[in-house]
Design a protein around this motif. Structure first.
Motif, mmCIF file in Angstrom:
data_model
loop_
_atom_site.group_PDB
_atom_site.id
_atom_site.type_symbol
_atom_site.label_atom_id
_atom_site.label_comp_id
_atom_site.label_asym_id
_atom_site.label_seq_id
_atom_site.Cartn_x
_atom_site.Cartn_y
_atom_site.Cartn_z
ATOM 1 N N GLU A 28 63.905 -39.062 -43.836
ATOM 2 C CA GLU A 28 62.959 -38.514 -42.821
ATOM 3 C C GLU A 28 62.813 -38.868 -41.863
ATOM 4 O OE1 GLU A 28 58.499 -37.192 -43.739
ATOM 5 O OE2 GLU A 28 60.428 -36.804 -45.475
ATOM 6 N N SER A 29 63.410 -39.794 -41.440
ATOM 7 C CA SER A 29 63.072 -40.382 -40.180
ATOM 8 C C SER A 29 63.492 -39.642 -39.290
ATOM 9 C CB SER A 29 64.495 -41.738 -40.465
ATOM 10 O OG SER A 29 63.909 -42.503 -38.655
ATOM 11 N N GLU A 30 65.379 -39.323 -39.967
ATOM 12 C CA GLU A 30 65.638 -37.984 -38.706
ATOM 13 C C GLU A 30 64.547 -37.125 -38.678
ATOM 14 O OE1 GLU A 30 69.364 -36.762 -40.239
ATOM 15 O OE2 GLU A 30 70.066 -38.840 -39.352
ATOM 16 N N LYS A 31 64.051 -36.381 -39.556
ATOM 17 C CA LYS A 31 63.034 -35.253 -39.501
ATOM 18 C C LYS A 31 61.183 -35.461 -38.499
ATOM 19 C CE LYS A 31 59.609 -32.049 -42.139
ATOM 20 N NZ LYS A 31 60.030 -31.718 -43.548
ATOM 21 N N THR A 32 61.399 -36.847 -38.392
ATOM 22 C CA THR A 32 60.252 -37.090 -38.307
ATOM 23 C C THR A 32 60.234 -37.244 -36.453
ATOM 24 O OG1 THR A 32 59.421 -38.390 -39.871
ATOM 25 C CG2 THR A 32 58.085 -38.911 -37.651
ATOM 26 N N ALA A 33 61.809 -37.827 -36.088
ATOM 27 C CA ALA A 33 61.940 -37.711 -34.812
ATOM 28 C C ALA A 33 62.684 -36.702 -34.186
ATOM 29 C CB ALA A 33 63.612 -38.365 -34.465
ATOM 30 N N GLN A 34 62.500 -35.299 -35.081
ATOM 31 C CA GLN A 34 62.999 -33.889 -34.843
ATOM 32 C C GLN A 34 61.581 -33.199 -34.341
ATOM 33 O OE1 GLN A 34 65.758 -32.231 -34.085
ATOM 34 N NE2 GLN A 34 64.907 -30.047 -33.975
ATOM 35 N N GLU A 35 60.831 -33.400 -35.456
ATOM 36 C CA GLU A 35 59.516 -33.528 -35.092
ATOM 37 C C GLU A 35 58.597 -33.945 -33.619
ATOM 38 O OE1 GLU A 35 56.512 -33.728 -38.231
ATOM 39 O OE2 GLU A 35 58.247 -32.679 -39.616
ATOM 40 N N GLN A 36 59.175 -35.024 -33.087
ATOM 41 C CA GLN A 36 57.963 -35.508 -32.092
ATOM 42 C C GLN A 36 59.338 -34.845 -31.017
ATOM 43 O OE1 GLN A 36 59.359 -39.760 -32.876
ATOM 44 N NE2 GLN A 36 57.297 -39.572 -33.669
ATOM 45 N N LYS A 37 60.360 -34.077 -31.094
ATOM 46 C CA LYS A 37 61.157 -33.521 -29.559
ATOM 47 C C LYS A 37 60.659 -32.437 -29.764
ATOM 48 C CE LYS A 37 66.216 -33.110 -28.855
ATOM 49 N NZ LYS A 37 67.342 -33.133 -28.445
ATOM 50 N N THR A 38 61.165 -31.595 -30.914
ATOM 51 C CA THR A 38 60.552 -30.367 -30.597
ATOM 52 C C THR A 38 59.039 -29.727 -30.544
ATOM 53 O OG1 THR A 38 61.116 -29.294 -33.215
ATOM 54 C CG2 THR A 38 62.501 -30.077 -31.430
ATOM 55 N N GLY A 39 58.657 -30.794 -31.469
ATOM 56 C CA GLY A 39 57.088 -30.935 -31.585
ATOM 57 C C GLY A 39 56.851 -29.568 -33.484
ATOM 58 N N PHE A 40 58.061 -29.256 -33.763
ATOM 59 C CA PHE A 40 57.902 -28.237 -34.762
ATOM 60 C C PHE A 40 58.483 -28.837 -35.716
ATOM 61 C CE2 PHE A 40 58.338 -25.596 -31.579
ATOM 62 C CZ PHE A 40 57.385 -23.713 -32.032
ATOM 63 N N PRO A 41 57.962 -29.033 -37.492
ATOM 64 C CA PRO A 41 57.036 -27.961 -37.640
ATOM 65 C C PRO A 41 56.010 -27.720 -36.912
ATOM 66 C CG PRO A 41 57.717 -28.681 -39.544
ATOM 67 C CD PRO A 41 58.638 -29.658 -38.771
ATOM 68 N N VAL A 42 55.263 -26.959 -37.116
ATOM 69 C CA VAL A 42 53.227 -26.728 -36.621
ATOM 70 C C VAL A 42 53.136 -25.406 -37.492
ATOM 71 C CG1 VAL A 42 54.208 -27.257 -33.854
ATOM 72 C CG2 VAL A 42 53.867 -24.468 -35.575
ATOM 73 N N THR A 43 51.625 -25.763 -38.008
ATOM 74 C CA THR A 43 50.705 -25.504 -39.273
ATOM 75 C C THR A 43 49.452 -24.594 -37.713
ATOM 76 O OG1 THR A 43 50.868 -27.189 -40.912
ATOM 77 C CG2 THR A 43 49.258 -25.581 -40.960
ATOM 78 N N VAL A 44 49.859 -22.975 -37.464
ATOM 79 C CA VAL A 44 48.603 -23.003 -36.935
ATOM 80 C C VAL A 44 47.038 -21.682 -37.729
ATOM 81 C CG1 VAL A 44 48.435 -20.710 -35.284
ATOM 82 C CG2 VAL A 44 50.108 -21.966 -35.053
ATOM 83 N N LYS A 45 46.481 -22.002 -37.506
ATOM 84 C CA LYS A 45 45.462 -22.188 -38.225
ATOM 85 C C LYS A 45 45.596 -20.327 -37.213
ATOM 86 C CE LYS A 45 42.442 -22.886 -40.758
ATOM 87 N NZ LYS A 45 40.880 -24.057 -41.253
ATOM 88 N N ASP A 46 45.731 -18.992 -38.147
ATOM 89 C CA ASP A 46 45.150 -18.190 -37.498
ATOM 90 C C ASP A 46 43.699 -17.261 -37.568
ATOM 91 O OD1 ASP A 46 44.893 -16.555 -40.301
ATOM 92 O OD2 ASP A 46 46.367 -15.479 -39.601
ATOM 93 N N ALA A 47 43.838 -16.047 -36.704
ATOM 94 C CA ALA A 47 42.201 -15.588 -37.169
ATOM 95 C C ALA A 47 41.747 -14.714 -38.421
ATOM 96 C CB ALA A 47 42.266 -14.351 -36.265
ATOM 97 N N LEU A 48 43.004 -15.194 -39.563
ATOM 98 C CA LEU A 48 42.104 -14.558 -40.572
ATOM 99 C C LEU A 48 41.812 -16.431 -41.321
ATOM 100 C CD1 LEU A 48 44.188 -12.032 -41.756
ATOM 101 C CD2 LEU A 48 42.192 -11.909 -40.924
ATOM 102 N N ASP A 49 42.050 -17.191 -40.906
ATOM 103 C CA ASP A 49 41.670 -18.640 -41.592
ATOM 104 C C ASP A 49 42.603 -19.365 -42.117
ATOM 105 O OD1 ASP A 49 40.055 -19.951 -39.791
ATOM 106 O OD2 ASP A 49 38.256 -19.012 -41.472
#
Length: 318
Positions: A28-49
């Motif tokens: 989990e720590s490694e995952k958090t570090a990866q998120e901080q480094k790459t910005g992913f995963p991301v959740t995008v709310k698209d035009a259809l909400d």
């Protein structure tokens, strides 16, 4: 001795158990570090909400409308695009990309290209609903980008795409540059006195079925920005106009936007029967501007506004 051996074995099992419990925390720590480094995963709310989760930075992107393609390129991510529509023509590099269809999309080919992300247009989301679901069922992230009809909505499209491809900083920079360009044009337009403002008719398709840009369009917003009056400002959206109605409105300037696809667009207008008394025709003030610059909801809108301005007020916008 036997009792001591049992105690040692129990201690080993406890330590092993602690190690097993600690391991997920490390992951989990490694995952958090990866998120901080790459910005992913991301959740995008698209035009259809709909909330679209994108696990990793997309390396293969398919764009289903030219405006989205131009945005991706403007965010320096054109190399990631593997598929575009038949209508994509800018930048030149896009001509070498795989084509996945025009009015209808080749879903099988899109799946074959194995994209990480598909950028779909909001304008056709309903009619393409079944095909987009096929892509989702194939494990492909699909982001439906809003159907932008104003500068602000274009900024939202850029923000959405920037988030989806991991280029939020570049998206912010692109939006800021566009705003600055519009601000410069607006400042120059302050030199135009109210009595000097030109009434402009913008023709987006030729006779016999003439269409124009009314309110709630980029072109109307551009005309207001540069101190011009839209001869069709009382109409809504992209409206069909009777030729006689145009003659009655008697615009000072006529601008066509289809010369890129039709030769001698301005000459066609000048030669129309019954238009010889229209002020724009009498004064030979009929010009053509590039359609993609003024009607495509992408990063070149500021360039389109400037081209319009130079055509209408050449002495002010030099």
């Amino acid at each position: 001795m036997k009792k001591l051996l049992m105690l040692i074995m129990a201690a080993v099992m406890i330590l092993a158990g602690c190690g097993t419990e600690a391991q997920p925390e490390k992951k989990e720590s490694e995952k958090t570090a990866q998120e901080q480094k790459t910005g992913f995963p991301v959740t995008v709310k698209d035009a259809l909400d709909q909330e679209v989760v994108i696990e990793e930075k997309p390396e293969k992107i398919i764009s289903l409308i030219p405006s989205n393609t131009e945005i991706v390129y403007a965010l320096d991510s054109g190399d990631a695009i593997v598929g575009v529509t038949d209508f994509d023509n800018y930048p030149e590099d896009v001509m070498a990309k795989e084509k996945v269809g025009g009015m209808e999309f080749n879903i099988e080919k899109m799946i074959f290209l194995k994209p990480d992300l598909v950028l779909a247009p909001g304008s056709t989301a309903d009619t393409a609903k079944e095909g987009l679901q096929q892509l989702k069922d194939a494990g492909i992230a699909v982001v439906v980008v809003n159907d932008a009809q104003s500068f602000e909505e274009v900024y939202r499209s850029i923000e959405m795409i920037g988030q989806a491809i991991g280029e939020t900083d570049k998206a912010d920079e692109l939006i800021e540059n566009m705003k600055n360009s519009f601000a410069e044009l607006k400042k120059k337009a302050e030199a135009i006195k109210p009595e000097e403002q030109k009434t402009v008719f913008v023709e987006v398709s030729p006779a016999p079925e003439i269409y124009t840009a009314g309110k709630s369009t980029f072109i109307n917003e551009m005309l207001e920005l540069i101190g011009a009056k839209n001869a069709a400002g009382d109409m809504d959206g992209w409206a069909k106009v009777d030729p006689e109605a145009i003659v009655e409105r008697n615009p000072d300037v006529i601008v066509t936007t289809y010369g890129y696809y039709t030769e001698n667009a301005a000459d066609q207008v000048l030669a129309r029967q019954g238009w010889n008394n229209v002020k724009a025709v009498k004064d030979q003030r009929v010009y053509d501007v590039h359609s993609d610059l003024v009607t495509r909801s992408g990063p070149r809108l500021a360039e389109g506004a400037e081209e319009l301005a130079k055509a209408i007020y050449p002495d002010v916008f030099k």
